[in-house]
Design a protein around this motif. Structure first.
Motif, PDB file in Angstrom:
ATOM      1  N   GLU A  99       0.775  -1.279  -0.050  1.00 29.88           N
ATOM      2  CA  GLU A  99       0.095   0.049   0.039  1.00 29.88           C
ATOM      3  C   GLU A  99       0.879   1.421   0.043  1.00 29.88           C
ATOM      4  OE1 GLU A  99       0.392  -1.245   4.216  1.00 29.88           O
ATOM      5  OE2 GLU A  99       0.399  -2.318   2.352  1.00 29.88           O
ATOM      6  N   ARG A 147       3.642   1.354  -1.241  1.00 30.28           N
ATOM      7  CA  ARG A 147       4.382   1.527  -2.731  1.00 30.28           C
ATOM      8  C   ARG A 147       3.629   1.967  -3.810  1.00 30.28           C
ATOM      9  NH1 ARG A 147       7.520  -3.647  -4.932  1.00 30.28           N
ATOM     10  NH2 ARG A 147       7.445  -2.254  -6.421  1.00 30.28           N
ATOM     11  N   LEU A 148       1.959   2.066  -3.528  1.00 28.24           N
ATOM     12  CA  LEU A 148       1.116   2.182  -4.671  1.00 28.24           C
ATOM     13  C   LEU A 148       0.430   3.474  -4.293  1.00 28.24           C
ATOM     14  CD1 LEU A 148      -0.222  -1.388  -5.443  1.00 28.24           C
ATOM     15  CD2 LEU A 148       1.146   0.325  -6.986  1.00 28.24           C
ATOM     16  N   TYR A 179      -0.448   6.438  -6.690  1.00 28.19           N
ATOM     17  CA  TYR A 179      -0.848   6.014  -7.864  1.00 28.19           C
ATOM     18  C   TYR A 179      -2.362   5.557  -7.588  1.00 28.19           C
ATOM     19  CZ  TYR A 179       4.029   5.947  -9.111  1.00 28.19           C
ATOM     20  OH  TYR A 179       5.582   6.431  -9.021  1.00 28.19           O
ATOM     21  N   ALA A 180      -2.703   5.467  -6.361  1.00 31.27           N
ATOM     22  CA  ALA A 180      -4.234   4.738  -6.378  1.00 31.27           C
ATOM     23  C   ALA A 180      -5.203   6.064  -6.625  1.00 31.27           C
ATOM     24  CB  ALA A 180      -4.323   4.476  -5.024  1.00 31.27           C
ATOM     25  N   THR A 232       6.755  -9.045  -7.067  1.00 32.06           N
ATOM     26  CA  THR A 232       6.247  -7.800  -7.666  1.00 32.06           C
ATOM     27  C   THR A 232       6.899  -7.334  -8.823  1.00 32.06           C
ATOM     28  OG1 THR A 232       7.756  -6.037  -6.373  1.00 32.06           O
ATOM     29  CG2 THR A 232       5.608  -6.798  -5.105  1.00 32.06           C
ATOM     30  N   TYR A 245       0.278  -8.617 -10.790  1.00 32.41           N
ATOM     31  CA  TYR A 245       1.173  -7.817 -11.408  1.00 32.41           C
ATOM     32  C   TYR A 245       1.498  -8.824 -12.611  1.00 32.41           C
ATOM     33  CZ  TYR A 245       2.783  -4.546  -7.957  1.00 32.41           C
ATOM     34  OH  TYR A 245       2.833  -3.713  -6.959  1.00 32.41           O
ATOM     35  N   PHE A 294      -6.490  -2.126  -8.358  1.00 35.21           N
ATOM     36  CA  PHE A 294      -5.004  -2.328  -8.521  1.00 35.21           C
ATOM     37  C   PHE A 294      -4.872  -2.023 -10.038  1.00 35.21           C
ATOM     38  CE2 PHE A 294      -1.810  -5.689  -9.595  1.00 35.21           C
ATOM     39  CZ  PHE A 294      -0.840  -5.351  -8.670  1.00 35.21           C
ATOM     40  N   ALA A 347      -4.361   1.715 -10.314  1.00 35.55           N
ATOM     41  CA  ALA A 347      -3.090   2.137 -10.007  1.00 35.55           C
ATOM     42  C   ALA A 347      -1.903   1.742 -10.852  1.00 35.55           C
ATOM     43  CB  ALA A 347      -2.957   1.344  -8.508  1.00 35.55           C
ATOM     44  N   ASN A 348      -1.921   0.596 -11.397  1.00 34.73           N
ATOM     45  CA  ASN A 348      -0.643   0.101 -12.109  1.00 34.73           C
ATOM     46  C   ASN A 348      -0.765   0.843 -13.613  1.00 34.73           C
ATOM     47  OD1 ASN A 348       1.126  -2.068 -11.179  1.00 34.73           O
ATOM     48  ND2 ASN A 348      -0.903  -2.373 -10.315  1.00 34.73           N
ATOM     49  N   LEU A 375       0.899   4.060 -12.643  1.00 39.67           N
ATOM     50  CA  LEU A 375       2.151   3.643 -12.212  1.00 39.67           C
ATOM     51  C   LEU A 375       2.965   3.951 -13.386  1.00 39.67           C
ATOM     52  CD1 LEU A 375       4.792   2.815 -10.546  1.00 39.67           C
ATOM     53  CD2 LEU A 375       3.869   0.442 -10.760  1.00 39.67           C
TER      54      LEU A 375
END
Length: 273
Positions: free
Chosen positions: A138, A140-141, A144-145, A162, A200, A236, A239-240, A243
C-alpha cells in the motif's frame, strides 16, 4: 532507470581477492545483460563451481537492493537461487548466487512455461513472509491509487515479489514438471495482499500478447487470486495504469511504453467488463 553495467574485471583487486576467497581463482567470467539494478552481473566459474555474481558500489543509491536480496535469500528455498556468499569490502557489495540453468520464461499465449510460472506463484503463495524489513504494497502504490480508500485492498501479510518481468523467471526444462521455474532479483520484495503477484503477472501477460480476459484466466490458476475483491482488482489495475504512465514518461523507451500500454488495456477492460 537502468544502472550502468561494468565488468567484473573493474573491481578493485582487494575486492576481487575477497570474492575468490569464496570461489577460488576465477577461470571464466561471462557478463550478463539482463536486469537493471546491478553494476556487476556475471556468471563466473572456478575449479570449485559456478556462480551468478551481482554487485553494486556501497555508495550507490540502490545499494539497499543488495542488502534486501541478502536478507531475504535464506527464506526462498525452492523459489529462488541459493545465496552462497555475501562480500562487502573496498567499497563494493557483492552477492554470489547459485548459477541456475534454463531459459527466461516465455509468456506468449500457449507457451509451455505458463503452467510452470503458475506453479511457482502457487509455491510463493504458500511461503511464510519472513519477519524482516520489507516495503508494504500500500505504501508503494499510495501515489498511484485513484482513491486513498483503494489502498486497503493492497494491505496484507504475504510475501510478494512484485516484478514479474519474464527475464526474472528462469525455467529449467530438465527439472521435474511443476517445479521448473525459479524467481530471481528479489530487490523489490514486498509485504501485502496475497493476490497481488498474480495481478502483476497479468500486466506482463498482456504485454506478451494475451487478452485481458485470458491473462485473468491465467491469474485464476493462483488460489490467492480468488481472495481478491472485484473492486480491489479494478483499483489495482487503475493504480498500475497510473504507475506505468509515470514510469514511461520519466524513463521513456520501448519496454516502458509496452508496459504502460498493457496496463492501460487491463484498466480499460476492468472498467468496461
Amino acid at each position: 532507470m537502468a544502472t550502468t553495467r561494468i565488468g567484473l574485471d573493474r573491481l578493485p583487486p582487494a575486492a576481487r581477492t575477497a570474492v575468490e576467497e569464496h570461489t577460488g581463482p576465477l577461470l571464466t567470467v561471462e557478463e550478463t545483460t539482463e536486469g537493471f539494478n546491478s553494476e556487476i552481473a556475471a556468471r563466473a566459474t572456478s575449479a570449485t563451481g559456478t556462480w551468478h555474481i551481482k554487485g553494486l558500489r556501497t555508495d550507490h543509491p540502490r545499494a539497499w537492493t543488495q542488502r534486501r536480496e541478502a536478507a531475504i535469500a535464506p527464506f526462498l528455498t525452492g523459489l529462488a537461487p541459493a545465496l552462497h556468499w555475501h562480500v562487502e569490502t573496498n567499497g563494493w557489495d557483492l552477492l554470489g548466487f547459485e548459477a541456475l540453468t534454463g531459459h527466461h520464461a516465455d509468456y506468449a499465449p500457449g507457451s509451455p512455461d505458463l503452467p510452470e510460472v503458475a506453479a511457482l506463484l502457487r509455491r510463493l503463495g504458500e511461503t511464510p513472509c519472513p519477519g524482516i524489513e520489507l516495503r508494504h504494497a500500500e505504501q508503494r502504490l499510495e501515489n498511484y491509487a485513484t482513491h486513498p480508500d483503494d489502498l486497503r485492498h493492497f494491505t496484507g501479510t504475504h510475501l510478494l515479489h512484485t516484478d514479474l518481468n519474464n527475464t526474472n523467471i528462469l525455467v529449467d526444462g530438465h527439472a521435474p514438471q511443476g517445479d521448473r521455474a525459479r524467481l530471481v532479483d528479489w530487490a523489490w520484495a514486498t509485504r501485502g495482499a496475497a493476490w497481488l503477484d498474480a495481478g502483476y503477472w497479468i500486466i506482463w501477460l498482456i504485454t506478451a500478447g494475451h487478452t485481458p480476459a485470458s491473462a485473468e484466466r491465467r491469474a485464476a490458476e493462483i488460489p490467492s487470486w480468488h481472495t481478491a475483491p472485484t473492486e480491489g482488482i479494478t483499483a489495482f489495475a487503475a493504480a498500475n495504469a497510473n504507475l506505468w504512465s509515470d514510469i514511461s514518461t520519466t524513463d521513456p523507451g520501448p519496454w516502458t511504453q509496452r508496459l504502460a500500454t498493457a496496463a492501460d488495456i487491463w484498466h480499460a477492460h476492468r472498467r468496461t467488463g
